[in-house]
Each structure stands twice: as structure tokens, then as C-alpha cells.
Write an enzyme that holds these catalytic residues in place. Structure first.
Site, PDB file in Angstrom:
ATOM      1  N   GLY A 194      65.174  66.545  13.904  1.00 12.53           N
ATOM      2  CA  GLY A 194      64.910  66.012  12.605  1.00 12.53           C
ATOM      3  C   GLY A 194      63.295  66.176  12.235  1.00 12.53           C
ATOM      4  N   CYS A 195      63.063  65.051  11.550  1.00 13.40           N
ATOM      5  CA  CYS A 195      61.514  65.013  11.388  1.00 13.40           C
ATOM      6  C   CYS A 195      60.690  64.726  12.663  1.00 13.40           C
ATOM      7  CB  CYS A 195      61.220  63.919  10.226  1.00 13.40           C
ATOM      8  SG  CYS A 195      59.440  63.570   9.994  1.00 13.40           S
ATOM      9  N   PHE A 196      59.604  65.547  13.153  1.00 10.03           N
ATOM     10  CA  PHE A 196      58.940  65.323  14.227  1.00 10.03           C
ATOM     11  C   PHE A 196      58.053  63.895  14.208  1.00 10.03           C
ATOM     12  CE2 PHE A 196      55.808  68.837  13.056  1.00 10.03           C
ATOM     13  CZ  PHE A 196      55.380  68.258  11.985  1.00 10.03           C
TER      14      PHE A 196
ATOM     15  N   ASP B  72      66.716  64.336   6.235  1.00  7.34           N
ATOM     16  CA  ASP B  72      65.841  65.650   6.294  1.00  7.34           C
ATOM     17  C   ASP B  72      66.932  66.798   6.477  1.00  7.34           C
ATOM     18  OD1 ASP B  72      63.283  64.482   6.199  1.00  7.34           O
ATOM     19  OD2 ASP B  72      63.622  63.855   8.226  1.00  7.34           O
TER      20      ASP B  72
END
Length: 170
Positions: free
Chosen positions: A9-11, A88
Site C-alpha cells: 500500500g502507501c509507502f 489506496d
């Protein structure tokens, strides 16, 4: 020191989460295993570069085992959703484990088997050698440290748990 590259997902959140694990020395965020050279965040967000938002995890294998890091990683993601974590959605948010040391593949496979038994199903985590990694723009590095109220799909309880977890030795 050893390296493993994790996508989930979002880093932003995954970087913060990995950085609190005892034995993790350094992290960075970037774009892995795509086909566009030196992509920008805006290009990766289109989903057309093939890259996954990824965290480079540099760890001291004498202080923490890869298996331990992977089990904490599994707790921070939903391993059964394809190309999605939290809010996301898109191929750039897929879950993946990208290894640079071929000896790590056996550990990764064992941990995926463990995970699949635990969830009584099949995870959709991509497992591949790292082909390319481009470090993301500076404003993405340590984003949640710079913006404590920033979006994160990983809950605060998991951050506390990862920080307080006693690592298995390699």
C-alpha cells in the site's frame, strides 16, 4: 547488513512501521519492479509504470531475523486484497516482497506458507527478485515523521506493537 524490499500500500505508513522494528537500521521509500526509468510519483500514481510503492528495509541480521520482519509485515497489510491496501487502490499499491539475496527466497517462501495456513487461504503477495528500485522524491522520505497527522492505513496499535516486539535473532 541485509536488505529486503516490501510493498504494502502507501509507502508512507509502511516506512514508519518498518523503521520502529528493533534491528532495522535504515529505511527509504521508492518505486520497485516497474518498466519506466526514474519514474516520478505522479507517473507511478497513474498505475501505468508497473512500479509498486516500496520500502527498502536495511536490517542487522544479527539483531533481527528476516522471518520476524516478514511476520510483522504481514500484520500491517491485508494479504488477500489484490492491488489494494486501505483506501489506496491500484497496481502501484500491490503487496510484494522483493529480495536481493537469493538465499532469502527460502525464508520468504516458508513465511508465505505460514501466512497461508494462518489465513486459511492464499495470499496475493507478489514474490520476485528486485529488478529495479528508484528512490522516491525527498518529500516522501520519512513523510509521517514530517507530517504526524498524514494519512496511513496502518493503525497506531500496530505501530506500538512493532516497536515493542522483541525480535527473533537470525
Amino acid at each position: 547488513m541485509k536488505k529486503i524490499y516490501l510493498a504494502g500500500g502507501c509507502f508512507w505508513g509502511l516506512q514508519k512501521y518498518m523503521s520502529v522494528i528493533q534491528g532495522v537500521i535504515e529505511t527509504s521509500v521508492g518505486y520497485a519492479n516497474g518498466f519506466v526509468e526514474n519514474p516520478t510519483y505522479e507517473e507511478v500514481c497513474t498505475g501505468r509504470t508497473g512500479h509498486a510503492e516500496t520500502v527498502e528495509v536495511i536490517y542487522d541480521e544479527n539483531r533481527v531475523a528476516l522471518a520476524f520482519i516478514l511476520r510483522l509485515f504481514f500484520e500491517a497489510i491485508n494479504p488477500t486484497t489484490l492491488n489494494r491496501q486501505g483506501n489506496d487502490i491500484g497496481k502501484q499499491y500491490r503487496s510484494g516482497i522483493y529480495f536481493v539475496d537469493s538465499e532469502d527466497l527460502s525464508v520468504v517462501r516458508e513465511e508465505i506458507e505460514y501466512l497461508n495456513r494462518k489465513i486459511s487461504g492464499q495470499s496475493v503477495i507478489e514474490i520476485e527478485p528486485l529488478s529495479k528500485y528508484y528512490i522516491a522524491e525527498e518529500y516522501h522520505q520519512d513523510y509521517l515523521d514530517k507530517h504526524p497527522g498524514g494519512y496511513c492505513h496502518i493503525g497506531p496499535d500496530l505501530f506500538r506493537r512493532a516497536k515493542n516486539a522483541k525480535p527473533d535473532k537470525a
